[in-house]
Scaffold this motif. Structure first.
Motif, mmCIF file in Angstrom:
data_model
loop_
_atom_site.group_PDB
_atom_site.id
_atom_site.type_symbol
_atom_site.label_atom_id
_atom_site.label_comp_id
_atom_site.label_asym_id
_atom_site.label_seq_id
_atom_site.Cartn_x
_atom_site.Cartn_y
_atom_site.Cartn_z
ATOM 1 N N SER A 19 -43.409 -8.311 28.389
ATOM 2 C CA SER A 19 -42.929 -7.423 27.319
ATOM 3 C C SER A 19 -41.517 -6.904 27.590
ATOM 4 C CB SER A 19 -43.899 -6.267 27.091
ATOM 5 O OG SER A 19 -44.118 -5.549 28.270
ATOM 6 N N ILE A 37 -46.767 -6.254 20.160
ATOM 7 C CA ILE A 37 -47.635 -7.186 20.887
ATOM 8 C C ILE A 37 -49.105 -6.885 20.574
ATOM 9 C CG2 ILE A 37 -48.525 -7.727 23.199
ATOM 10 C CD1 ILE A 37 -45.571 -7.671 24.148
ATOM 11 N N LYS A 38 -49.439 -5.614 20.574
ATOM 12 C CA LYS A 38 -50.809 -5.190 20.285
ATOM 13 C C LYS A 38 -51.221 -5.673 18.886
ATOM 14 C CE LYS A 38 -53.364 -0.999 21.404
ATOM 15 N NZ LYS A 38 -53.244 0.435 21.632
ATOM 16 N N LYS A 41 -51.482 -9.565 18.785
ATOM 17 C CA LYS A 41 -52.696 -10.030 19.472
ATOM 18 C C LYS A 41 -53.919 -9.814 18.576
ATOM 19 C CE LYS A 41 -53.677 -9.737 23.913
ATOM 20 N NZ LYS A 41 -53.861 -9.199 25.268
ATOM 21 N N LYS A 42 -53.951 -8.662 17.904
ATOM 22 C CA LYS A 42 -55.055 -8.328 17.010
ATOM 23 C C LYS A 42 -55.138 -9.344 15.860
ATOM 24 C CE LYS A 42 -56.979 -4.003 15.269
ATOM 25 N NZ LYS A 42 -56.648 -2.616 14.931
ATOM 26 N N GLY A 44 -54.166 -12.365 16.072
ATOM 27 C CA GLY A 44 -54.397 -13.688 16.624
ATOM 28 C C GLY A 44 -53.171 -14.589 16.617
ATOM 29 N N LYS A 45 -51.981 -13.993 16.440
ATOM 30 C CA LYS A 45 -50.743 -14.785 16.391
ATOM 31 C C LYS A 45 -50.190 -15.102 17.779
ATOM 32 C CE LYS A 45 -49.170 -13.436 11.822
ATOM 33 N NZ LYS A 45 -48.160 -12.727 11.051
ATOM 34 N N ILE A 46 -50.539 -14.267 18.759
ATOM 35 C CA ILE A 46 -50.086 -14.525 20.129
ATOM 36 C C ILE A 46 -51.264 -14.470 21.088
ATOM 37 C CG2 ILE A 46 -47.722 -13.682 19.743
ATOM 38 C CD1 ILE A 46 -48.519 -11.115 21.282
ATOM 39 N N VAL A 47 -51.069 -15.114 22.231
ATOM 40 C CA VAL A 47 -52.087 -15.119 23.286
ATOM 41 C C VAL A 47 -51.438 -14.694 24.600
ATOM 42 C CG1 VAL A 47 -53.552 -16.899 22.249
ATOM 43 C CG2 VAL A 47 -51.662 -17.581 23.728
ATOM 44 N N SER A 48 -52.284 -14.344 25.542
ATOM 45 C CA SER A 48 -51.793 -13.974 26.865
ATOM 46 C C SER A 48 -52.316 -15.006 27.867
ATOM 47 C CB SER A 48 -52.286 -12.573 27.217
ATOM 48 O OG SER A 48 -51.764 -12.177 28.463
ATOM 49 N N TYR A 54 -46.965 -13.150 27.481
ATOM 50 C CA TYR A 54 -47.374 -13.450 26.111
ATOM 51 C C TYR A 54 -46.696 -14.690 25.584
ATOM 52 C CZ TYR A 54 -48.978 -8.735 26.767
ATOM 53 O OH TYR A 54 -49.577 -7.641 27.293
ATOM 54 N N ALA A 57 -49.709 -18.168 19.770
ATOM 55 C CA ALA A 57 -50.950 -18.937 19.742
ATOM 56 C C ALA A 57 -50.639 -20.307 19.165
ATOM 57 C CB ALA A 57 -51.986 -18.202 18.887
#
Length: 58
Positions: A19, A37-38, A41-42, A44-48, A54, A57
């Motif tokens: 970040s 980022i939060k 992630k919610k 579903g566009k990015i993953v860790s 990050y 996705a």
């Protein structure tokens, strides 16, 4: 606004980013980046792929 910018930075990066790196590249405050980022992630566009990193996705 910052959400789109964070997503754009992640898509253009060739590797997963922390970040703080995203904040630096986007010219945003780290707190703003953490919020974005939060949200991403919610949605579903990015993953860790690993802790604190990050990436978009697939």
């Amino acid at each position: 606004m910052s959400v789109e910018l964070v997503f754009k930075v992640l898509k253009e990066a060739s590797r997963p980013l922390k970040s703080a790196e995203i904040a630096e590249l986007a010219g945003l405050d780290k707190k703003e980046v953490d919020k974005a980022i939060k949200k991403l992630k919610k949605e579903g566009k990015i993953v860790s792929p690993k802790r604190c990193y990050y990436a978009p996705a697939e």
